[in-house]
Design an enzyme around this catalytic site. Structure first.
Site: not given
Length: 524
Positions: A52, A200-201, A271, A326, A375
């Site tokens: 990203e 995204n999201e 996460y 992710e 990432q």
């Protein structure tokens, strides 16, 4: 990037701890690997990465500029990073975000670099970037790496026409307005980008949409996402912005409202964060913080099971894949660094997250077909850290490399006869995780993780349906959970040959040290 509710995980851990059949304090168990029941392939795309425009991931990470004469580079991209990622055989690389994707307008990043407009990165530090790294730079990098690009399209602040034009620009091989523009910018042949994220999201930084609203938005965008590569019978893969952790309603709404022929995969983001207000230190953590981090990381298994169960109701043939695009550990930034850059160190704790999570993905190979560690460089659970001319490989990098034999191998069902537990202050977690696969030449790869902070556990591996020949093994561990590689000691934590096992009567007995990853390759 999103909020996370931990109640269901606390409940599941409570039930696990109270199960009467668990024998705490045991130090030995049997792992049964059934080579005769193999039927699913572990997609190499489970081992994907994420780049990203965030902090020092792209600029001062991957990209140092073509004019740089002190750091060897290819078209501005560091050669040492290229070689390190090649060694991982990375299957795909997701770009340009993340949250950044839904503010990114791809035409700002093409054409002569000196003519490109600047953009303020509103999500990550408010920095101004010059768009010197754009579509050509990224897709050419993917060609150099031999990896599949995964483009995340701007749905939050973009337009349907913008996304349709981007696909035409990258994939149209004939005569068209966007193909003509691509050629004018120096690229004759199309790149034939296969993987496309539709936002995204969307529930958060991608627009704060409801699931019902996003389903309508998705259908509109997907309608105009034309596959221009006539030679590829598979066509482009359209990926819907999926749920955050345990938001099962989001998955259910999308499965209800999206036509099966319009969507190829749902994304999932999770996460390993214990407290979104104070994520804790990346290095100076205590055992309580370690235990809680692993608790959230191991919940990935429950998440996948529950999201898959919902998907199975509407798609029993499993045509729609689940992409965990992710995942990883997320802590407070290193002291003295920009809080918007998300730079953190990478310890043995991160190796535990990586090994256990990859085992979970492997074991769910029937539905999980892609995942992207967050990432790649200098951000969150990075595999590579840079500082000027220096570069180091993190413990997470080494786990990813140790697991390369699983890429596109056949999953072998495996299970522990008895669960061994890692206990801390009255709470318990499964101490061990494992996954097994068989490559085309018959080699069986078994990856084992012991997250216990103090106990060695012995595993007797019983291989059914195959022969047991020579065994080679690697170990990744260190003296302390908080150990990490830094620029003064880049090889403090590296895989070493592992010999603490025996082979007798077809059973491989392995002694797993505390907080360790062991990968065995068993020849037929």
């Amino acid at each position: 990037m999103h909020s996370f509710h931990r109640t269901i995980f606390r409940a599941s851990i409570f039930l696990f701890c109270c199960a009467p059949f668990l024998l705490t304090g045991q130090s030995r168990t049997t792992l049964v690997v059934d080579a005769g029941a193999a039927e699913h392939q572990i997609s190499r795309h489970i081992y994907g990465h994420f780049a990203e425009h965030l902090g020092r991931n792209i600029y001062d990470g991957f990209f140092v500029g073509e004019e740089n004469r002190t750091i060897p580079n290819t078209a501005g991209v560091r050669n040492d990073i290229i070689e390190a990622l090649k060694a991982l055989s990375i299957p795909n690389l997701r770009w340009p975000g993340g949250c950044f994707a839904d503010t990114y307008h791809w035409m700002d990043g093409i054409g002569p670099k000196e003519d490109r407009p600047t953009i303020v990165n509103q999500w990550w530090g408010g920095v101004t970037e010059d768009n010197s790294f754009g579509t050509h730079d990224f897709l050419n990098l993917c060609e150099v790496l031999g990896t599949e690009p995964y483009l995340s399209a701007n749905v939050g602040s973009g337009t349907v026409q913008e996304v349709a034009d981007w696909i035409q620009y990258t994939n149209h091989g004939g005569e068209s307005p966007m193909a003509k523009l691509r050629r004018e910018n120096g690229r004759e042949e199309p790149w034939n980008v296969k993987y496309w994220g539709v936002g995204n999201e969307a529930w958060g930084c991608g627009g704060n949409m409801t699931a019902e609203f996003y389903a309508d938005v998705y259908r509109r965008y997907a309608t105009f996402m034309q596959d221009w590569n006539q030679e590829d019978s598979v066509g482009i893969v359209k990926i819907a912005s999926g749920a955050s952790s345990n938001d099962y309603n989001w998955t259910r709404v999308l499965m209800q409202d999206l036509k099966l022929n319009m969507v190829d995969a749902l994304a999932l983001h999770h996460y390993s964060v214990t407290d979104w207000e104070d994520k804790g230190p990346s290095v100076e953590f205590d055992e309580n913080q370690y235990f809680e981090t692993m608790e959230v990381a191991l919940a990935m298994d429950t998440l996948i099971e529950n999201h898959t169960a919902i998907m199975d109701e509407y798609d029993p043939e499993k045509r729609i894949a689940l992409y965990v695009d992710e995942w990883g550990g997320w802590y407070n930034v290193e002291p003295g660094t920009n809080p918007g850059f998300l730079y953190q160190q990478n310890t043995i704790r991160d190796a535990m997250i990586a090994g256990a999570t990859l085992n979970i993905f492997n074991n769910h190979a029937e539905r999980v077909k892609m995942a992207n560690l967050a990432q790649a460089v200098n951000v969150l659970q990075a595999v590579i850290l840079t500082e000027g001319e220096q570069m180091i490989l993190t413990p997470t990098y080494h786990v990813m490399k140790m697991y390369v034999p699983h890429h596109d191998a056949t999953l072998l069902p495996s299970s522990f006869e008895t669960e061994l537990t890692y206990s801390y202050e009255g709470k318990s977690l499964p101490a061990l995780s494992a996954s097994a696969s068989r490559s085309d030449d018959g080699t069986v790869t078994i990856s084992l993780v012991n997250i216990d902070a103090s106990e060695t556990h012995t595993v007797d591996i019983q291989l059914n349906g195959t022969t047991t020949g020579a065994v080679n093994a690697q170990l990744l561990t260190s003296d302390q959970l908080q150990d990490y590689n830094d620029f003064d000691a880049p090889d403090r934590i590296v895989p070493v040959a592992f010999t603490d096992f025996t082979v007798a009567n077809g059973t491989v007995s392995v002694k797993l040290p505390p907080y360790s990853v062991v990968v065995l390759e068993v020849q037929p």
